[in-house]
Design an enzyme around this catalytic site. Structure first.
Site, PDB file in Angstrom:
ATOM      1  N   HIS A 178     -23.082  -6.701 -13.297  1.00 31.99           N
ATOM      2  CA  HIS A 178     -23.301  -7.976 -13.986  1.00 31.99           C
ATOM      3  C   HIS A 178     -22.506  -9.101 -13.321  1.00 31.99           C
ATOM      4  O   HIS A 178     -23.059 -10.150 -12.968  1.00 31.99           O
ATOM      5  CB  HIS A 178     -22.881  -7.813 -15.446  1.00 31.99           C
ATOM      6  CG  HIS A 178     -23.042  -9.040 -16.278  1.00 31.99           C
ATOM      7  ND1 HIS A 178     -24.090  -9.220 -17.148  1.00 31.99           N
ATOM      8  CD2 HIS A 178     -22.274 -10.164 -16.394  1.00 31.99           C
ATOM      9  CE1 HIS A 178     -23.967 -10.382 -17.752  1.00 31.99           C
ATOM     10  NE2 HIS A 178     -22.869 -10.981 -17.311  1.00 31.99           N
ATOM     11  N   GLU A 179     -21.211  -8.882 -13.135  1.00 32.92           N
ATOM     12  CA  GLU A 179     -20.374  -9.935 -12.545  1.00 32.92           C
ATOM     13  C   GLU A 179     -20.726 -10.165 -11.081  1.00 32.92           C
ATOM     14  O   GLU A 179     -20.637 -11.291 -10.588  1.00 32.92           O
ATOM     15  CB  GLU A 179     -18.894  -9.598 -12.713  1.00 32.92           C
ATOM     16  CG  GLU A 179     -18.434  -9.425 -14.154  1.00 32.92           C
ATOM     17  CD  GLU A 179     -18.770 -10.602 -15.051  1.00 32.92           C
ATOM     18  OE1 GLU A 179     -18.905 -11.745 -14.538  1.00 32.92           O
ATOM     19  OE2 GLU A 179     -18.910 -10.396 -16.271  1.00 32.92           O
ATOM     20  N   HIS A 183     -23.498 -12.675 -10.951  1.00 30.36           N
ATOM     21  CA  HIS A 183     -22.971 -14.040 -11.022  1.00 30.36           C
ATOM     22  C   HIS A 183     -22.434 -14.478  -9.661  1.00 30.36           C
ATOM     23  O   HIS A 183     -22.690 -15.593  -9.187  1.00 30.36           O
ATOM     24  CB  HIS A 183     -21.826 -14.109 -12.036  1.00 30.36           C
ATOM     25  CG  HIS A 183     -22.252 -14.160 -13.465  1.00 30.36           C
ATOM     26  ND1 HIS A 183     -23.078 -15.139 -13.960  1.00 30.36           N
ATOM     27  CD2 HIS A 183     -21.927 -13.367 -14.533  1.00 30.36           C
ATOM     28  CE1 HIS A 183     -23.252 -14.951 -15.273  1.00 30.36           C
ATOM     29  NE2 HIS A 183     -22.575 -13.870 -15.633  1.00 30.36           N
ATOM     30  N   GLU A 221     -26.710 -16.719 -16.022  1.00 31.66           N
ATOM     31  CA  GLU A 221     -26.875 -15.437 -16.696  1.00 31.66           C
ATOM     32  C   GLU A 221     -28.162 -14.746 -16.273  1.00 31.66           C
ATOM     33  O   GLU A 221     -28.239 -13.508 -16.287  1.00 31.66           O
ATOM     34  CB  GLU A 221     -26.850 -15.642 -18.202  1.00 31.66           C
ATOM     35  CG  GLU A 221     -26.556 -14.397 -18.998  1.00 31.66           C
ATOM     36  CD  GLU A 221     -25.163 -13.840 -18.749  1.00 31.66           C
ATOM     37  OE1 GLU A 221     -24.964 -12.633 -18.999  1.00 31.66           O
ATOM     38  OE2 GLU A 221     -24.274 -14.597 -18.310  1.00 31.66           O
TER      39      GLU A 221
END
Length: 513
Positions: free
Chosen positions: A266-267, A270, A296
């Site tokens: 997830h990170e 980003h 997101e």
């Protein structure tokens, strides 16, 4: 065309502001990773000082004069040219900043540092009473912030606009209502079935091996460790100090394999967005993702649409089994795939499955609106949180640690605009992925071979490189041919989980909201 001297001066001033903001980001990163607890008071003062200086420079009247002088030059350029975009975004930022007093900015920075410090100790201690006075002040600061932007339809609008430019509370409520209508029958049908056995994920997985495997995965996806690093923290996040220094953090649970693994992906999503921004934007307001929702969309696309897909694990599961042979050596790919996609009514937003995740976000958004409107008092928030979880997700938090204390957002920032971006991003992720598949139908096959370059470069070309030069709606319309549309996301969820659980798609007109 000759570059006007006013643009040269404007860029120099913007670079200086950018450097101050990045220095503050570095201090924030340090506070959440390595800073000793005793440094909290001084760190709050330091951040307040940097915030005050940056604000003074951002609101300097000379920037306003430069922007006025540059208007003819801006109007002579194509609207989507880099210089036109820079002047347009700089003007918007200047007009916003000049509405906010420097003293308020310093007060806000100092309070956020103190509030985060208290929360970081209160959450593990389940001590909600310790944070409530800070949350009261945060709410007051949030309302005061909104009042700097009169003329809004809802008090949350100015706060939402800071995160998702152009979005309003009424629009989001409408989008969320349509999403909820499409999700409820899926949630009901899936959770009515016997729960999936995910015990294979609940064994002992040493942190060191989890870390090494996560690094292998995100390196393959395209996260550039020569321009970033990974560290541990209480609440995972991505931060940037320049386009060539984009960092991620994570936390580990040695008895939950999915927790660190999927937050790492997830990170990294980003971070890949930030690393993909055109380097010519460095040091300017264009050198960032364009909105919370668009940001997101990338973290959720890589975490869920890619990272929880069957082709992804057809490639990576043998490597994971080799990393944890005792734990997973006798676990089939099908069992593992169902386990990582288990749908259940749960307490923790960051660990929620794709089907129920947005219910977590929608209730937080509703609570934010109620707090700002004054229909919910801070002292009643913990119980209101518990009640919404009982009514919306059918579970009851056993304590406040996994209740109102679980998310950092209200303890390290303002109330309002903090959560809607997560669900907007989910919607955008499916819309963008659908468009990428139209251009390159073989992307799933490439993912199954561990090849992610084609999808990553499509995202770089259509999303990343633009930074803040285009807003989210412009990016969506150029990349997909239409504005925000919830249907691709609902279709994705019904298709994936319908196949997995053997359920039939309920037409929207049969759903009662």
């Amino acid at each position: 065309m000759n570059i006007p001297p006013q643009l040269v001066e404007l860029k120099a001033r913007l670079h200086e502001i950018y450097d101050l903001e990045m220095a503050a980001a570095l201090l924030n990163w340090d506070q959440t990773t390595y800073m000793p607890p005793g440094g909290a008071a001084a760190r709050g003062r330091q951040l307040a000082t940097l915030g005050r200086i940056a604000h003074e420079k951002r609101t300097d009247a000379q920037i306003g004069r430069l922007l006025d002088a540059l208007r003819p030059y801006e109007e002579s350029l194509p609207p989507d040219s880099p210089d036109a975009a820079l002047i347009r975004v700089a003007r918007r930022d200047y007009e916003r900043a000049t509405r906010i007093p420097a003293a308020f900015t310093a007060e806000l920075y100092q309070h956020m540092a103190a509030s985060y410090d208290v929360w970081s100790r209160a959450r593990p201690a389940n001590d909600v009473a310790a944070v409530l006075p800070y949350l009261e002040r945060t709410l007051d600061l949030s309302r005061r912030f909104a009042e700097f932007f009169p003329g809004y339809d809802h008090i949350a609008d100015p706060l939402i606009d800071m995160a998702d430019d152009g979005m309003r509370a009424a629009t989001i409520k409408q989008v969320f209502a349509g999403l909820r209508q499409g999700l409820l029958p899926l949630v009901e049908q899936v959770t009515a079935q016997p729960p999936v056995d995910d015990s294979c994920l609940r064994q002992f997985f040493p942190e060191a091996q989890q870390l090494a495997f996560g690094v292998e995965v995100i390196t393959a996806l395209g996260y550039d460790f020569t321009r970033g690093r990974q560290d541990k923290t209480l609440h995972p996040f991505m931060t940037k100090f320049s386009l060539n220094d984009v960092r991620i953090t994570t936390r580990f649970d040695e008895y939950d394999l999915g927790s660190a693994l999927f937050s790492t992906i997830h990170e990294a999503g980003h971070a890949m967005y930030e690393q993909g921004i055109a380097l010519e934007f460095e040091g300017t307001p264009l050198a960032s993702g364009t909105s919370a929702g668009m940001h997101e969309s990338q973290s959720r696309l890589w975490e869920n649409i890619v990272g929880r897909s069957l082709p992804f694990w057809e490639h990576f599961y043998p490597r994971l089994q080799a990393t944890f042979p005792d734990q997973l050596g006798n676990v089939s790919l099908e069992t593992f795939y169902r386990a990582i996609n288990k749908v259940q009514r749960s307490l923790i937003r960051t660990e929620a499955d794709e089907v129920t995740y947005n219910l977590h976000v929608i209730l937080r958004f509703d609570l934010e609106l109620a707090l700002l409107e004054g229909t919910l008092a801070v002292r009643d928030l913990p119980e209101a949180w518990h009640e919404r979880y009982r009514s919306d997700l059918g579970v009851t938090p056993p304590d406040d640690r996994d209740g109102v204390l679980q998310d950092v957002h209200w303890y390290g920032g303002l109330i309002g605009g903090a959560f809607q971006g997560y669900t907007l991003g989910n919607i955008m992720s499916a819309q963008l992925f659908e468009a990428a598949l139209r251009d390159h139908p073989d992307i799933p096959q490439q993912i199954g071979r561990g090849e992610f370059g084609l999808l990553r470069e499509w995202m770089r070309d259509h999303v990343y490189r633009h930074g803040h030069a285009l807003d989210a709606d412009d990016i969506l319309r150029r990349a997909t041919g239409r504005s925000l549309d919830v249907q691709p996301y609902l279709a994705y969820l019904w298709r994936k989980y319908g196949e997995m659980y053997g359920i039939v798609h309920t037409p929207f007109h049969q759903v009662v909201a």
